[in-house]
Design a protein around this motif. Sequence first.
Motif, PDB file in Angstrom:
ATOM      1  N   HIS A  75      -9.601   9.725  34.483  1.00  0.00           N
ATOM      2  CA  HIS A  75     -10.951  10.158  34.882  1.00  0.00           C
ATOM      3  C   HIS A  75     -11.952   9.049  34.559  1.00  0.00           C
ATOM      4  N   HIS A  77     -14.446   8.106  32.656  1.00  0.00           N
ATOM      5  CA  HIS A  77     -15.260   7.961  31.455  1.00  0.00           C
ATOM      6  C   HIS A  77     -14.935   6.625  30.808  1.00  0.00           C
ATOM      7  N   HIS A 160     -12.849  18.645  33.553  1.00  0.00           N
ATOM      8  CA  HIS A 160     -13.527  17.882  32.496  1.00  0.00           C
ATOM      9  C   HIS A 160     -14.487  16.859  33.108  1.00  0.00           C
TER      10      HIS A 160
HETATM   11 ZN   LIG Z   1     -13.589  12.122  29.175  1.00  0.00          ZN
END
Ligand SMILES: [Zn+2]
Length: 243
Positions: A75, A77, A160
Amino acid sequence: MERIDWNSTGWEELAPYAGRVRLPGWDCTTGLVVGDGAALLIDTGSSLREGSRLRADTRKLLGAHARVTHVALTHPHFDHVLGTAAFSGVGVYGAVGLDTVLAHGADELCADAVRNGLPAREAASATEILVAPRHQVSGELTLDLGGGRQVLLANIGPAHSGHDLVVLVPGPREIVFCGDLVEESGEPQAGPDAAPHHWPAALDRLLELGGEDALYVPGHGSAVNAAFVREQRATLAARFGVS
Ligand SMILES: [Zn+2]
């Protein structure tokens, strides 16, 4: 395949052909799955420096018989993606749409990294040459790493983040790299890009993929079992007011 000495680099052996390391700072997990002549790295750390260290680690672990040929990003991030440029030249995979987020969201990613304590210069240099995935996963995709080692990339977000990808490694005991859909060392983080209402269903899907006996490797913290994931699902469902 030669036996890999995972401990020699401070990595944790999950199976003879799979391991992971918990990176300093944000306790972010990077995983490695090894086939015959090919290997998949899962997430690349929080900076170019960390990516370079991971590259050196993987060279040492893999020796002459393989190299990192694939990278999967769980993901978008900063602590999971900023080291990717250290692996330029490999095939980079992500959930469909991740390329757009990384291409247009570099400034926000940089700012978020600095907010979380990464020195500004490191954040800037990593986001300047951010690598976006060229291979988009919608649904599921099987990667063949050679030697009979296949892994399944599954797009099970948004939850998330807007773009959550998990990696399933079949074997005597299945291993699931969960990204931050599961966290063990702290509360699961729901930031502005989270889709809380979809999160419990994403964990249902995760449990369906891995099954009852799999080893679930969270984005942060110790590996857990299905019961832990189910419990986290219940906690998140209560926290977000969904069933
Ligand atoms: Zn994360």
